[in-house]
Motif scaffolding. Structure first.
Motif, short mmCIF file in Angstrom:
data_model
loop_
_atom_site.label_atom_id
_atom_site.label_comp_id
_atom_site.label_asym_id
_atom_site.label_seq_id
_atom_site.Cartn_x
_atom_site.Cartn_y
_atom_site.Cartn_z
N TRP A 347 1.14 -1.30 -0.46
CA TRP A 347 -0.14 -0.11 -0.24
C TRP A 347 0.94 1.25 0.28
CZ3 TRP A 347 -4.79 -0.20 -1.56
CH2 TRP A 347 -5.98 -1.49 -0.78
N LEU A 360 -1.32 6.85 3.01
CA LEU A 360 -1.89 5.70 3.05
C LEU A 360 0.10 6.02 3.56
CD1 LEU A 360 -2.71 3.98 -0.32
CD2 LEU A 360 -3.59 4.46 1.94
N THR A 364 -2.26 4.47 9.28
CA THR A 364 -3.28 3.31 8.84
C THR A 364 -4.45 3.17 9.00
OG1 THR A 364 -1.05 2.35 9.80
CG2 THR A 364 -2.54 0.78 9.44
N TYR A 365 -4.81 2.19 7.50
CA TYR A 365 -6.31 2.35 7.22
C TYR A 365 -6.64 0.38 7.33
CZ TYR A 365 -6.05 6.83 5.78
OH TYR A 365 -6.10 8.37 5.23
N VAL A 367 -9.05 -2.86 5.81
CA VAL A 367 -9.03 -3.02 4.71
C VAL A 367 -10.61 -3.91 4.42
CG1 VAL A 367 -8.24 -3.90 2.05
CG2 VAL A 367 -7.01 -2.71 4.00
N LYS A 378 -4.50 -4.87 7.01
CA LYS A 378 -4.48 -2.94 7.33
C LYS A 378 -3.21 -2.59 6.19
CE LYS A 378 -5.25 -3.16 11.62
NZ LYS A 378 -4.86 -2.75 13.43
N THR A 379 -3.29 -2.09 5.85
CA THR A 379 -2.53 -0.83 4.97
C THR A 379 -0.47 -0.78 5.76
OG1 THR A 379 -2.88 1.32 5.60
CG2 THR A 379 -4.37 0.35 3.86
N LEU A 397 -11.55 1.83 2.50
CA LEU A 397 -10.07 2.19 3.30
C LEU A 397 -10.34 3.07 4.19
CD1 LEU A 397 -6.57 2.43 1.19
CD2 LEU A 397 -7.96 -0.16 1.59
#
Length: 401
Positions: A347, A360, A364-365, A367, A378-379, A397
Protein backbone atom coordinates in the motif's frame (compact mmCIF):
# COMPACT_ATOMS: atom_id res chain seq x y z
CA UNK A 1 -52.80 51.74 -17.18
CA UNK A 2 -50.18 51.72 -14.43
CA UNK A 3 -52.25 49.15 -12.55
CA UNK A 4 -52.38 46.89 -15.60
CA UNK A 5 -48.62 47.15 -16.11
CA UNK A 6 -48.04 46.35 -12.44
CA UNK A 7 -50.17 43.23 -12.76
CA UNK A 8 -48.27 42.14 -15.87
CA UNK A 9 -44.96 42.66 -14.10
CA UNK A 10 -46.20 40.66 -11.13
CA UNK A 11 -47.25 37.80 -13.44
CA UNK A 12 -43.86 37.82 -15.20
CA UNK A 13 -42.02 37.79 -11.85
CA UNK A 14 -44.21 34.96 -10.57
CA UNK A 15 -43.59 32.95 -13.72
CA UNK A 16 -39.84 33.55 -13.45
CA UNK A 17 -39.80 32.51 -9.80
CA UNK A 18 -41.85 29.43 -10.63
CA UNK A 19 -39.58 28.45 -13.51
CA UNK A 20 -36.47 29.06 -11.42
CA UNK A 21 -37.90 26.90 -8.65
CA UNK A 22 -38.67 24.11 -11.11
CA UNK A 23 -35.14 24.42 -12.57
CA UNK A 24 -33.64 24.11 -9.10
CA UNK A 25 -35.83 21.11 -8.33
CA UNK A 26 -34.85 19.60 -11.69
CA UNK A 27 -31.16 19.92 -10.88
CA UNK A 28 -31.69 18.30 -7.47
CA UNK A 29 -33.58 15.24 -8.70
CA UNK A 30 -30.64 12.81 -8.90
CA UNK A 31 -28.20 13.67 -6.08
CA UNK A 32 -26.90 10.09 -6.30
CA UNK A 33 -26.97 7.76 -9.33
CA UNK A 34 -30.54 6.58 -10.05
CA UNK A 35 -31.35 2.98 -9.13
CA UNK A 36 -34.14 0.93 -10.61
CA UNK A 37 -35.15 -1.55 -13.30
CA UNK A 38 -35.67 -1.23 -17.07
CA UNK A 39 -37.54 -3.66 -19.31
CA UNK A 40 -35.31 -3.60 -22.41
CA UNK A 41 -32.36 -5.90 -21.72
CA UNK A 42 -34.54 -8.89 -20.85
CA UNK A 43 -37.86 -8.30 -22.59
CA UNK A 44 -37.26 -5.95 -25.53
CA UNK A 45 -40.63 -5.13 -27.12
CA UNK A 46 -42.50 -7.77 -25.15
CA UNK A 47 -43.85 -5.37 -22.52
CA UNK A 48 -47.31 -5.23 -20.99
CA UNK A 49 -49.24 -3.89 -18.04
CA UNK A 50 -49.19 -7.34 -16.43
CA UNK A 51 -45.42 -7.67 -16.79
CA UNK A 52 -44.72 -4.22 -15.35
CA UNK A 53 -47.01 -4.80 -12.38
CA UNK A 54 -45.31 -8.13 -11.67
CA UNK A 55 -41.89 -6.45 -11.84
CA UNK A 56 -43.04 -3.81 -9.36
CA UNK A 57 -44.30 -6.56 -7.05
CA UNK A 58 -41.02 -8.46 -7.38
CA UNK A 59 -38.88 -5.39 -6.72
CA UNK A 60 -40.58 -5.03 -3.36
CA UNK A 61 -40.78 -8.73 -2.48
CA UNK A 62 -37.17 -9.57 -3.43
CA UNK A 63 -35.63 -6.81 -1.34
CA UNK A 64 -34.55 -4.51 -4.16
CA UNK A 65 -36.66 -1.62 -2.90
CA UNK A 66 -35.07 -1.97 0.54
CA UNK A 67 -31.65 -2.02 -1.16
CA UNK A 68 -32.33 1.34 -2.84
CA UNK A 69 -33.88 0.49 -6.22
CA UNK A 70 -36.90 2.67 -6.90
CA UNK A 71 -37.60 3.23 -10.62
CA UNK A 72 -39.68 0.86 -12.76
CA UNK A 73 -39.00 1.96 -16.34
CA UNK A 74 -40.95 0.77 -19.39
CA UNK A 75 -38.68 0.95 -22.42
CA UNK A 76 -39.72 1.01 -26.09
CA UNK A 77 -42.92 -0.46 -27.61
CA UNK A 78 -45.56 0.72 -25.14
CA UNK A 79 -46.87 3.33 -27.63
CA UNK A 80 -48.79 2.70 -30.87
CA UNK A 81 -49.85 6.08 -32.26
CA UNK A 82 -51.39 9.50 -31.64
CA UNK A 83 -55.01 10.51 -31.36
CA UNK A 84 -56.75 13.30 -33.31
CA UNK A 85 -55.33 15.89 -30.89
CA UNK A 86 -51.79 14.58 -31.20
CA UNK A 87 -51.72 12.90 -27.78
CA UNK A 88 -49.50 9.83 -27.53
CA UNK A 89 -51.54 6.60 -27.34
CA UNK A 90 -50.42 3.53 -25.33
CA UNK A 91 -51.05 0.06 -26.78
CA UNK A 92 -54.65 -0.62 -25.66
CA UNK A 93 -54.22 -4.40 -25.80
CA UNK A 94 -51.03 -4.54 -23.76
CA UNK A 95 -51.90 -1.67 -21.42
CA UNK A 96 -55.70 -1.89 -21.13
CA UNK A 97 -55.94 0.11 -17.89
CA UNK A 98 -53.89 2.99 -19.27
CA UNK A 99 -50.64 4.54 -18.10
CA UNK A 100 -52.13 6.65 -15.32
CA UNK A 101 -53.53 3.54 -13.61
CA UNK A 102 -50.22 1.72 -14.08
CA UNK A 103 -48.30 4.65 -12.62
CA UNK A 104 -50.67 4.72 -9.65
CA UNK A 105 -50.06 0.99 -9.07
CA UNK A 106 -46.29 1.51 -9.12
CA UNK A 107 -46.54 4.48 -6.74
CA UNK A 108 -48.67 2.51 -4.28
CA UNK A 109 -45.77 0.07 -4.03
CA UNK A 110 -43.51 2.89 -2.88
CA UNK A 111 -41.77 2.93 -6.27
CA UNK A 112 -41.38 5.49 -9.06
CA UNK A 113 -42.65 5.26 -12.63
CA UNK A 114 -40.39 5.57 -15.67
CA UNK A 115 -41.17 5.64 -19.36
CA UNK A 116 -39.38 5.79 -22.73
CA UNK A 117 -39.52 8.03 -25.78
CA UNK A 118 -37.22 9.23 -28.54
CA UNK A 119 -36.01 12.58 -29.85
CA UNK A 120 -36.66 11.46 -33.42
CA UNK A 121 -39.83 11.11 -35.45
CA UNK A 122 -39.94 7.44 -34.49
CA UNK A 123 -38.47 5.35 -31.69
CA UNK A 124 -35.80 2.72 -32.34
CA UNK A 125 -38.59 0.14 -32.79
CA UNK A 126 -40.50 2.41 -35.22
CA UNK A 127 -43.12 3.56 -32.74
CA UNK A 128 -44.11 7.26 -32.66
CA UNK A 129 -41.31 9.48 -31.37
CA UNK A 130 -41.58 12.87 -29.70
CA UNK A 131 -40.17 15.18 -32.35
CA UNK A 132 -42.60 18.09 -32.69
CA UNK A 133 -44.61 16.93 -29.67
CA UNK A 134 -42.11 17.46 -26.86
CA UNK A 135 -44.16 19.83 -24.69
CA UNK A 136 -47.39 17.95 -25.32
CA UNK A 137 -45.77 14.63 -24.43
CA UNK A 138 -44.12 16.06 -21.31
CA UNK A 139 -47.51 17.31 -20.09
CA UNK A 140 -49.01 13.90 -20.82
CA UNK A 141 -46.25 12.11 -18.91
CA UNK A 142 -46.76 14.47 -15.97
CA UNK A 143 -50.49 13.73 -15.96
CA UNK A 144 -49.69 10.00 -15.81
CA UNK A 145 -47.41 10.49 -12.81
CA UNK A 146 -44.18 9.72 -14.67
CA UNK A 147 -41.02 10.24 -12.59
CA UNK A 148 -38.31 9.27 -15.11
CA UNK A 149 -37.91 9.62 -18.88
CA UNK A 150 -35.39 7.69 -20.96
CA UNK A 151 -35.03 9.60 -24.25
CA UNK A 152 -33.47 7.78 -27.21
CA UNK A 153 -31.85 9.01 -30.46
CA UNK A 154 -33.17 6.97 -33.41
CA UNK A 155 -34.63 8.56 -36.57
CA UNK A 156 -33.11 11.89 -35.54
CA UNK A 157 -33.30 13.15 -39.16
CA UNK A 158 -30.27 15.42 -38.91
CA UNK A 159 -31.13 17.17 -35.65
CA UNK A 160 -28.40 18.50 -33.40
CA UNK A 161 -28.38 16.39 -30.28
CA UNK A 162 -27.76 19.18 -27.79
CA UNK A 163 -30.63 21.27 -29.15
CA UNK A 164 -33.00 18.30 -29.36
CA UNK A 165 -32.35 17.23 -25.79
CA UNK A 166 -32.55 20.81 -24.54
CA UNK A 167 -36.04 21.08 -26.04
CA UNK A 168 -37.29 18.03 -24.15
CA UNK A 169 -35.48 19.21 -21.02
CA UNK A 170 -37.34 22.51 -21.24
CA UNK A 171 -40.60 20.63 -21.78
CA UNK A 172 -40.05 18.49 -18.69
CA UNK A 173 -39.18 21.54 -16.60
CA UNK A 174 -42.41 23.22 -17.77
CA UNK A 175 -44.57 20.12 -17.20
CA UNK A 176 -45.26 20.89 -13.56
CA UNK A 177 -43.81 17.56 -12.35
CA UNK A 178 -40.22 16.71 -11.39
CA UNK A 179 -39.04 14.08 -13.90
CA UNK A 180 -35.53 12.61 -14.04
CA UNK A 181 -34.21 12.96 -17.60
CA UNK A 182 -32.03 10.18 -19.04
CA UNK A 183 -30.22 11.22 -22.25
CA UNK A 184 -29.64 8.19 -24.47
CA UNK A 185 -27.77 9.22 -27.63
CA UNK A 186 -24.96 6.68 -27.09
CA UNK A 187 -22.21 9.24 -26.51
CA UNK A 188 -22.05 10.25 -30.17
CA UNK A 189 -22.02 14.02 -29.56
CA UNK A 190 -20.10 13.86 -26.27
CA UNK A 191 -23.10 14.66 -24.05
CA UNK A 192 -20.85 14.73 -20.98
CA UNK A 193 -19.60 18.09 -22.29
CA UNK A 194 -23.09 19.68 -22.44
CA UNK A 195 -25.46 17.41 -20.53
CA UNK A 196 -25.26 18.94 -17.05
CA UNK A 197 -28.41 20.98 -16.50
CA UNK A 198 -30.01 19.45 -19.61
CA UNK A 199 -30.37 15.94 -18.17
CA UNK A 200 -29.42 14.00 -15.09
CA UNK A 201 -27.56 11.17 -16.83
CA UNK A 202 -26.26 10.54 -20.32
CA UNK A 203 -25.24 7.39 -22.09
CA UNK A 204 -21.54 7.23 -22.87
CA UNK A 205 -21.42 4.20 -25.19
CA UNK A 206 -23.39 2.00 -27.55
CA UNK A 207 -25.82 -0.51 -26.02
CA UNK A 208 -24.45 -3.02 -23.53
CA UNK A 209 -24.47 -6.73 -24.30
CA UNK A 210 -24.50 -9.61 -21.83
CA UNK A 211 -20.83 -10.46 -22.26
CA UNK A 212 -17.54 -9.63 -20.59
CA UNK A 213 -15.74 -8.51 -23.74
CA UNK A 214 -17.35 -8.56 -27.19
CA UNK A 215 -18.12 -6.21 -30.06
CA UNK A 216 -20.78 -6.25 -32.75
CA UNK A 217 -20.90 -4.63 -36.16
CA UNK A 218 -24.14 -2.86 -35.21
CA UNK A 219 -22.68 -1.30 -32.08
CA UNK A 220 -23.27 -3.51 -29.06
CA UNK A 221 -20.37 -3.68 -26.59
CA UNK A 222 -19.35 -5.80 -23.62
CA UNK A 223 -18.63 -4.84 -20.02
CA UNK A 224 -14.86 -4.47 -20.37
CA UNK A 225 -15.18 -2.35 -23.52
CA UNK A 226 -17.61 -0.02 -21.73
CA UNK A 227 -15.28 0.35 -18.74
CA UNK A 228 -12.47 1.39 -21.09
CA UNK A 229 -14.66 3.99 -22.82
CA UNK A 230 -15.84 5.45 -19.51
CA UNK A 231 -12.44 5.57 -17.77
CA UNK A 232 -11.45 9.14 -18.66
CA UNK A 233 -14.85 10.78 -18.14
CA UNK A 234 -14.58 11.09 -14.35
CA UNK A 235 -14.43 14.89 -14.41
CA UNK A 236 -17.99 15.08 -15.79
CA UNK A 237 -19.73 13.04 -13.08
CA UNK A 238 -21.13 14.42 -9.85
CA UNK A 239 -24.32 14.93 -7.84
CA UNK A 240 -27.20 15.54 -10.24
CA UNK A 241 -25.25 14.67 -13.42
CA UNK A 242 -23.92 11.20 -14.14
CA UNK A 243 -22.09 9.32 -16.87
CA UNK A 244 -24.27 6.36 -17.84
CA UNK A 245 -22.50 3.22 -19.13
CA UNK A 246 -25.92 1.60 -19.75
CA UNK A 247 -28.10 -0.79 -17.80
CA UNK A 248 -27.09 -3.90 -15.89
CA UNK A 249 -27.06 -7.38 -17.43
CA UNK A 250 -26.68 -9.26 -14.12
CA UNK A 251 -28.90 -12.34 -14.02
CA UNK A 252 -29.43 -12.67 -17.78
CA UNK A 253 -27.09 -15.64 -18.11
CA UNK A 254 -24.40 -14.47 -20.50
CA UNK A 255 -21.54 -14.09 -18.01
CA UNK A 256 -19.93 -16.02 -15.19
CA UNK A 257 -20.35 -15.29 -11.48
CA UNK A 258 -17.03 -13.42 -11.32
CA UNK A 259 -17.81 -11.43 -14.47
CA UNK A 260 -21.15 -10.30 -13.04
CA UNK A 261 -19.43 -9.30 -9.80
CA UNK A 262 -16.94 -7.29 -11.87
CA UNK A 263 -19.82 -5.71 -13.79
CA UNK A 264 -21.61 -4.59 -10.60
CA UNK A 265 -18.43 -3.55 -8.78
CA UNK A 266 -17.15 -1.37 -11.60
CA UNK A 267 -20.54 0.27 -12.17
CA UNK A 268 -20.53 1.13 -8.46
CA UNK A 269 -16.98 2.47 -8.67
CA UNK A 270 -17.83 4.58 -11.74
CA UNK A 271 -20.82 6.19 -9.96
CA UNK A 272 -23.04 4.78 -12.70
CA UNK A 273 -26.83 4.51 -12.53
CA UNK A 274 -27.77 1.02 -11.34
CA UNK A 275 -30.67 -0.03 -13.55
CA UNK A 276 -31.28 -3.78 -13.31
CA UNK A 277 -32.22 -5.45 -16.59
CA UNK A 278 -33.15 -9.00 -15.60
CA UNK A 279 -36.39 -10.81 -14.78
CA UNK A 280 -36.93 -9.80 -11.16
CA UNK A 281 -39.52 -12.54 -10.70
CA UNK A 282 -37.02 -15.35 -11.32
CA UNK A 283 -33.79 -14.25 -9.66
CA UNK A 284 -31.52 -16.96 -8.33
CA UNK A 285 -29.69 -16.48 -5.05
CA UNK A 286 -26.48 -15.29 -6.71
CA UNK A 287 -28.25 -12.60 -8.74
CA UNK A 288 -30.08 -11.37 -5.66
CA UNK A 289 -26.86 -11.30 -3.61
CA UNK A 290 -25.06 -9.27 -6.28
CA UNK A 291 -27.85 -6.77 -6.92
CA UNK A 292 -28.54 -6.19 -3.21
CA UNK A 293 -24.96 -6.04 -1.90
CA UNK A 294 -25.34 -3.09 0.46
CA UNK A 295 -21.59 -2.56 0.88
CA UNK A 296 -21.12 -2.12 -2.88
CA UNK A 297 -24.30 -0.08 -3.30
CA UNK A 298 -23.07 2.28 -0.56
CA UNK A 299 -19.99 3.03 -2.68
CA UNK A 300 -22.19 3.75 -5.69
CA UNK A 301 -24.58 5.95 -3.71
CA UNK A 302 -21.89 7.86 -1.82
CA UNK A 303 -22.90 11.51 -1.47
CA UNK A 304 -19.53 12.83 -2.59
CA UNK A 305 -20.52 11.63 -6.04
CA UNK A 306 -17.04 11.12 -7.50
CA UNK A 307 -16.37 8.67 -10.29
CA UNK A 308 -13.45 6.33 -9.71
CA UNK A 309 -10.16 6.89 -11.48
CA UNK A 310 -7.74 4.27 -12.74
CA UNK A 311 -4.57 5.26 -10.90
CA UNK A 312 -2.54 2.17 -11.85
CA UNK A 313 -2.60 0.54 -15.27
CA UNK A 314 -0.40 -2.53 -15.56
CA UNK A 315 -1.82 -3.72 -18.86
CA UNK A 316 -4.09 -6.57 -17.92
CA UNK A 317 -4.17 -5.60 -14.23
CA UNK A 318 -5.65 -2.29 -13.07
CA UNK A 319 -6.26 -0.50 -9.78
CA UNK A 320 -9.09 2.01 -9.44
CA UNK A 321 -9.87 4.36 -6.54
CA UNK A 322 -13.00 6.32 -5.61
CA UNK A 323 -12.90 8.93 -2.82
CA UNK A 324 -15.86 8.71 -0.43
CA UNK A 325 -17.62 11.40 1.55
CA UNK A 326 -16.66 10.13 5.02
CA UNK A 327 -12.91 10.26 4.49
CA UNK A 328 -12.74 6.67 3.27
CA UNK A 329 -11.74 5.48 -0.18
CA UNK A 330 -12.97 2.55 -2.25
CA UNK A 331 -10.31 0.63 -4.17
CA UNK A 332 -10.95 -1.97 -6.87
CA UNK A 333 -8.30 -4.32 -8.27
CA UNK A 334 -9.45 -5.43 -11.75
CA UNK A 335 -8.11 -8.59 -13.36
CA UNK A 336 -8.79 -8.39 -17.10
CA UNK A 337 -7.09 -11.70 -17.91
CA UNK A 338 -8.18 -15.31 -18.27
CA UNK A 339 -5.82 -16.33 -15.45
CA UNK A 340 -5.96 -15.68 -11.68
CA UNK A 341 -4.02 -12.66 -10.42
CA UNK A 342 -1.85 -13.52 -7.43
CA UNK A 343 -1.90 -10.09 -5.87
CA UNK A 344 0.93 -9.09 -3.51
CA UNK A 345 0.41 -5.39 -2.96
CA UNK A 346 2.37 -2.85 -0.95
CA UNK A 347 0.00 0.00 0.00
CA UNK A 348 2.92 2.38 0.59
CA UNK A 349 4.31 1.89 -2.89
CA UNK A 350 1.78 4.03 -4.79
CA UNK A 351 0.11 7.35 -4.03
CA UNK A 352 -3.53 7.99 -4.90
CA UNK A 353 -2.73 11.60 -5.79
CA UNK A 354 -6.36 12.64 -6.36
CA UNK A 355 -7.68 11.31 -3.02
CA UNK A 356 -7.17 14.36 -0.81
CA UNK A 357 -8.32 12.96 2.53
CA UNK A 358 -6.30 9.74 2.55
CA UNK A 359 -2.57 9.43 3.29
CA UNK A 360 -1.36 5.83 3.21
CA UNK A 361 2.11 6.85 4.39
CA UNK A 362 0.95 8.95 7.31
CA UNK A 363 -1.89 6.79 8.64
CA UNK A 364 -2.86 3.13 8.84
CA UNK A 365 -6.13 2.06 7.28
CA UNK A 366 -8.30 -0.99 7.76
CA UNK A 367 -8.96 -2.97 4.55
CA UNK A 368 -12.56 -4.17 4.28
CA UNK A 369 -13.58 -6.63 1.52
CA UNK A 370 -16.98 -5.61 0.14
CA UNK A 371 -17.81 -9.05 -1.26
CA UNK A 372 -16.64 -11.14 1.68
CA UNK A 373 -18.04 -8.50 4.07
CA UNK A 374 -15.06 -8.67 6.40
CA UNK A 375 -11.76 -7.02 7.28
CA UNK A 376 -8.88 -8.65 5.40
CA UNK A 377 -5.93 -6.61 6.69
CA UNK A 378 -4.40 -3.19 7.21
CA UNK A 379 -2.39 -0.90 4.97
CA UNK A 380 0.75 -1.26 7.13
CA UNK A 381 1.07 -4.82 5.81
CA UNK A 382 1.12 -6.29 2.33
CA UNK A 383 -2.17 -7.33 0.77
CA UNK A 384 -2.04 -10.87 -0.56
CA UNK A 385 -5.08 -12.12 -2.42
CA UNK A 386 -5.90 -14.30 -5.42
CA UNK A 387 -8.25 -12.48 -7.79
CA UNK A 388 -10.07 -14.82 -10.19
CA UNK A 389 -9.98 -14.53 -13.98
CA UNK A 390 -12.15 -11.59 -15.12
CA UNK A 391 -12.70 -10.83 -11.44
CA UNK A 392 -12.12 -8.06 -8.93
CA UNK A 393 -11.10 -7.42 -5.37
CA UNK A 394 -13.16 -4.48 -4.11
CA UNK A 395 -12.31 -2.95 -0.73
CA UNK A 396 -12.77 0.21 1.30
CA UNK A 397 -10.02 1.80 3.41
CA UNK A 398 -10.97 3.43 6.71
CA UNK A 399 -8.53 5.06 9.11
CA UNK A 400 -7.55 3.02 12.16
CA UNK A 401 -8.12 5.14 15.26
Amino acid sequence: MNKTISKLIAVVIACFIGFSGMSQDFNDLAPTPPMGWNSWNKFGCDVSEKLIMEMADAMVENGLLDAGYEYIVIDDCWQVGRDSLGNIVPDPERFPSGMKALGDYIHRKGLKFGIYSCAGSMTCQSRPGSRGYQFQDARTYASWGVDYLKYDWCYDEGQKAQAAYQTMSDALKASGRPIVFSICEWGESKPWEWGEGVGHLWRTTADIRDCYQCTFDWGGVGVLDIIDKQAELYQYAGPGHWNDPDMLEIGNGGMTRDEYITHFSMWAMMAAPLMAGNDLREMDQLTREILTNQDVIAVNQDKKGEQARKFMDMGEHEIWAKPLADGQVAVCFLNRTDQPWKLDYDWHKQTMYFVQDVSLRKYTYQVYDLWQHKVIGKTNERLEHQIPAHGVLMVTLSKVK
